[in-house]
Design a protein around this motif. Sequence first.
Motif, mmCIF file in Angstrom:
data_model
loop_
_atom_site.group_PDB
_atom_site.id
_atom_site.type_symbol
_atom_site.label_atom_id
_atom_site.label_comp_id
_atom_site.label_asym_id
_atom_site.label_seq_id
_atom_site.Cartn_x
_atom_site.Cartn_y
_atom_site.Cartn_z
ATOM 1 N N ILE A 9 0.933 -1.162 -0.012
ATOM 2 C CA ILE A 9 -0.063 0.134 -0.035
ATOM 3 C C ILE A 9 0.693 1.131 0.035
ATOM 4 N N VAL A 10 1.971 1.231 0.761
ATOM 5 C CA VAL A 10 2.704 2.456 0.664
ATOM 6 C C VAL A 10 3.308 2.672 -0.448
ATOM 7 N N GLY A 11 3.927 1.552 -1.031
ATOM 8 C CA GLY A 11 4.548 1.502 -2.339
ATOM 9 C C GLY A 11 3.508 2.041 -3.428
ATOM 10 N N ALA A 12 2.126 1.682 -3.333
ATOM 11 C CA ALA A 12 1.304 2.026 -4.511
ATOM 12 C C ALA A 12 0.967 3.514 -4.144
ATOM 13 N N THR A 13 0.760 3.929 -2.924
ATOM 14 C CA THR A 13 0.671 5.227 -2.756
ATOM 15 C C THR A 13 1.633 6.228 -3.308
ATOM 16 N N PHE A 14 2.715 5.915 -3.117
ATOM 17 C CA PHE A 14 3.957 6.796 -3.663
ATOM 18 C C PHE A 14 3.811 6.715 -5.082
#
Lengths: 557, 328, 351
Positions: free
Chosen positions: A481-486
């Motif tokens: 999720i963190v990766g996707a958000t960035f």
Amino acid sequence: MRLHKLLWYGLMSVPLLFLAIFFFYPLISIFSFSLIDNGAIDLSGFVTLVTRPLYRETLLRTTWQATLSTLLTIGLALPAAYVFTRYQFRGKSLLLSLTTLPFVLPTVVVATAFMAIVGPRGFLNEWLMQLFALDEAPIQLRGTLAIILIVHVFYNYAIALRMITGYWSNQSTNIEEAAQVLGAKGFNLWWSIRLPILRPAILAASVLVFIFTFTSFGVILILGDLQFMTLEVQIYYQARNLFNLPLAAALSLVQIMTMLLMMIFYTWLQKNIATSNLQSAKQVARPVKTTGERIFLAANLLFIVILLFTPLLALIARSFIQDGTFTLDYYRALGELDDGSVLAITPLAATINSFRIASITTIAAVILGLISAYLIGGHNRPKWISQIFDPVFMLPLATSAVTLGFGFTIALDEPPLDLRASWWIIPIAHTLVAIPFVVRSVLPAIRAIPENLYEAGAVLGANPFTTWRLIELPLISRGLIVGATFAFTISMGEFGASLFVVRSNSSTMPLVIYRLLGQPGLNNYGQALAMSSLLMLVCMVSFIAIERIRTSGIGEF
Amino acid sequence: MLSVNDVSYGYDAHTVLDTINLEVIEGEIICLLGESGSGKTTLLRVIAGLETGYSGEVIVDGQTMENVPIHQRGFGLMFQDFALFPHMTVAQNVAFGLRMQGLPKNEQNRIVSEMLELVGLDGYGNRSIDALSGGQKQRVALARSLAPRPKLLMLDEPLGSLDAGLRERLVIELRDIIKQIGLTAIYVTHDQQEAYAIADRIAVMNHGKIEQFDSPQALYQRPETAFVARFLGLNNIVPAEFMRDYVQLEPSTDHYLIHPQSLVFDDNGNLAGKITGILFQGDRYRIEISAGKGIDLTTYLSTTKNVPQIGDSVTLRIEKDDLHPLIR
Amino acid sequence: MRFRNLISVLVFLFILVFAVKAQDDGVTITIVAHDSFNVSEETLNIFQEESGITIEILRAGDAGQVVNQSVLSAGNPLGDVLFGVDNTFLSRALNAEIFIPYESPLLENVDEQFILDEDYNVTPIDYGDVCINYDIPYFEENELAVPESLAELTAPEYAGLLVVENPATSSPGLAFLMATVAEFGEPSDDNDYSYLDFWSDLVANDVLIAEDWSTAYFGNFTQGSEDGTYPLVVSYASSPPFTYNEELDSATTASIVADGTCFRQIEFAGILDGTEHEAEAQQVIDWMLSVEFQQEVPDQMYVFPVNNEAELPELFAEYAQIPDVPADLAYEAIEENRDTWIQSWLETVVD
């Protein structure tokens, strides 16, 4: 079973192919174009580089500034990560998402926002001058290293905070508790227990922040003093303004080499990461109890509010104020941007286009990044594979965007790859930059999964895919999720080589903002701010949507 | 139903398993007993398919396991460190194997409840894993491995982290449960009391080899090697020469074992010695006796009898039948 | 449940992505332009209908980038027509030989001074002047005289009133620097007061150097920002019309157009070598020189038409001042010396 291995190798090669075609091929093309003249290597660039002390200084200065920025960012984000991991408080996940917003803003907008606060006639100086009856503005930050560091922290705080928090949230507290029973507290507790546990996440975040601040140029250009050039700014200047390609190529190579060295250093620091005890985030966090804790929580939240949100709020506020009164004019004017000309892009059209590009980027980056993460750090992966491929996938981030942009024009000029002016080049360029983010976010999570969980799943009858889907995926979902958000944010904010490619006539939100800021007209500045506010809003909504997709297990994993 | 034929496994010039041969009959519980490093866990993993690169064969129900992937073997494995899925509830953990079997939801739920009741965790279904104590986690792990009714259940030091009292109780419960369901099981431990309690047959392992494979009684009464004897706590190993002074015998081996029970105090006995140590053990004393020529013997004396003192001279009786030959 | 979410997201995205445009028949001419190229939909459609040519526009960034990208793709051009190479980058483009010459008949309505290339590799389309804009009310209220030459800017009454842009990073900044080079000349034994001396004096007179036009105009110019404190800014001659205030019925800013104080940027278009539609490309060039196109350039691109038959829009006619004698610098010299000038400037300005 052999089929399944074949499938796996096939899958692994996809991100490699992507990188080969859209990164290495353009890079090699521009380097050969720049450095090979009629069959001979043009070393003039290297000669200049070595003979003029300016470039050595530039390299040192760039490294220095990046190191400071990284240390500062990580140092400030760590206590906040503690707060977000261990304490349960209202609005926690919303706040966490909000910290990512600075990332999406164009540098020009951020610079203005900061100047509005700490500039010679900004709020802070006005207030201080009034308070202490001063004649001159006490805070003179323009052109100093300080303002660069501040803005770098502003931009990159979220990377450190979210990566460390994401990882830390699933680390079981029992090691710490054992240590505390044994008497460890305060600094000792941090130094001997917490930091080692967090090492993978801290290192991952540091790498990213370092690379970003090393290759930062928008911030440097606008807020730095006239001579404060980083390597990237030099490349930008030599390549774009002077079209001195041999020198630009030489500088690019130096930049890449420096980054590779740093990556090697990082991999060396990463060794012996032990698998940890995973625990659900809900268990790890608890409500605030003592006064000391309350103060600590408040202090960190206050810092976030001051550093991150005040400029954002100042920006948003200005978009509603004209001549000292509240107005919706700027927003209304956005709706009237369509003046019947070719360049006229309604905010809606720009938003949809940005959103479309960002969605494609996010999906592509998540899929490719996930596969890459497995390629690099999947269980039972031999060390040499991760040592080689880890830096390889980080390279697009560390490569000068100007150089890469030119590379696209040279390399992707013939079918079937005649993409140099295609709409697709933009999401491709964004994906190249976003993949490292996904990799860095997901890799520590993958490595933290104990080996025996796979074995337990297999023994209980789960084939490799099912094991991955039901056991591994939930445990890495936070990192994903963190990766996707960035990835999404990077695309919305138009990072990297997409700034230097040839585009079709369609526009994106940042481009609209740049255009508005490039023309005289009383309303244009206000409209640019309004558009920036909209940009932030679109991102906010998308962050929330991304979080919703996350697997809901019992344990908030 | 399980045949392990000539299985050897090693790496880096280090042999972990050395020509293992094992037959397990359907419905029986066998135990792999040995120190750490004896290879017992490795053997388990080889059977489960978690280790490859071994020589020899693993055959189940007549079918070789060579190319059968782990998830298709239908075995159960209870890990030493439980390996519970942290993101799932107790019930979800237990149901996992059933889910893999494709059972309908209500069937899964039924079996899960049954299993939880069986291991004494009734009502714990919705609990999160990290809220459990060590003993509870153990039982979840057990329930999880039992639920799919595997044709072969393997347990790796399943009671290792529990205290003695709990262990004693659970090992009996475990045997009851396994027998009740009718599974074939392989139980790994280093504790011989557990082995006695759980197993139909015990395989004592030493440095990658199976030294002896017998029922607990047979193992105890007729250990074949000095290693096995010592491992079972039988320390009265005497050289043949020594015994010849006291008993008429044609030595067939170098060493003989005397069970402590066989060493009775008899004023008219044939072996004289001096008491060198007395250890109170609740219902009995363990008495160390020095018999001269560097031989120490251990025997027991019920505490209802008069306690001798250290330094007392005593006589013991040894019969020829008490001497049990050891192969090596 | 999770899969359902994922699938619905994917479906949604596929719909988003594949909004395909219909293909036309007929010739398509692609114009490779900078980000500011603009024309009204109406004028564009009229041309497309009348000529049967479909126009596609590619954007390459700013004027320099347009040239860079075209040089990099020489022989296999990105499009058919290049728009936006200006006199500061002309040398770079001509040296790379990326054009096919074309002499448009409409050039007879264009003044000589705009035709920089006698081989007609490129055709002038518009021009803009980088001039100093001043805040009219400020000068009136403070009873200040408007400077009438570059040299006057170093006078004490203008101390701390001028904001300029960094020539290394800003196009108007560079233009202004070049105006000073043209005006004062380079340092040499014969020259008493070179452009570097001028800049030293400017710095001593508290000139503010902003990184780009945006910061200078919207951040520091008194008429561009409430927080601005500088009533003199290096901007464009086309900027004042946009400061037209309805209440006052006049513009609040104007340009200083004294001889030699402005720098003229002429924009050109050219047919790219490698195009498959040379005839149609020529038509497009003609169109850009046509009165219909030319009359729009002020409103659409904030520049001035080269075609002397084109009429200026009202606001422009009233409030845009056009210099008679802008600074004069040979375009070949620009490409050669750009770096030297900027580096010398940097050294002078930073102490």
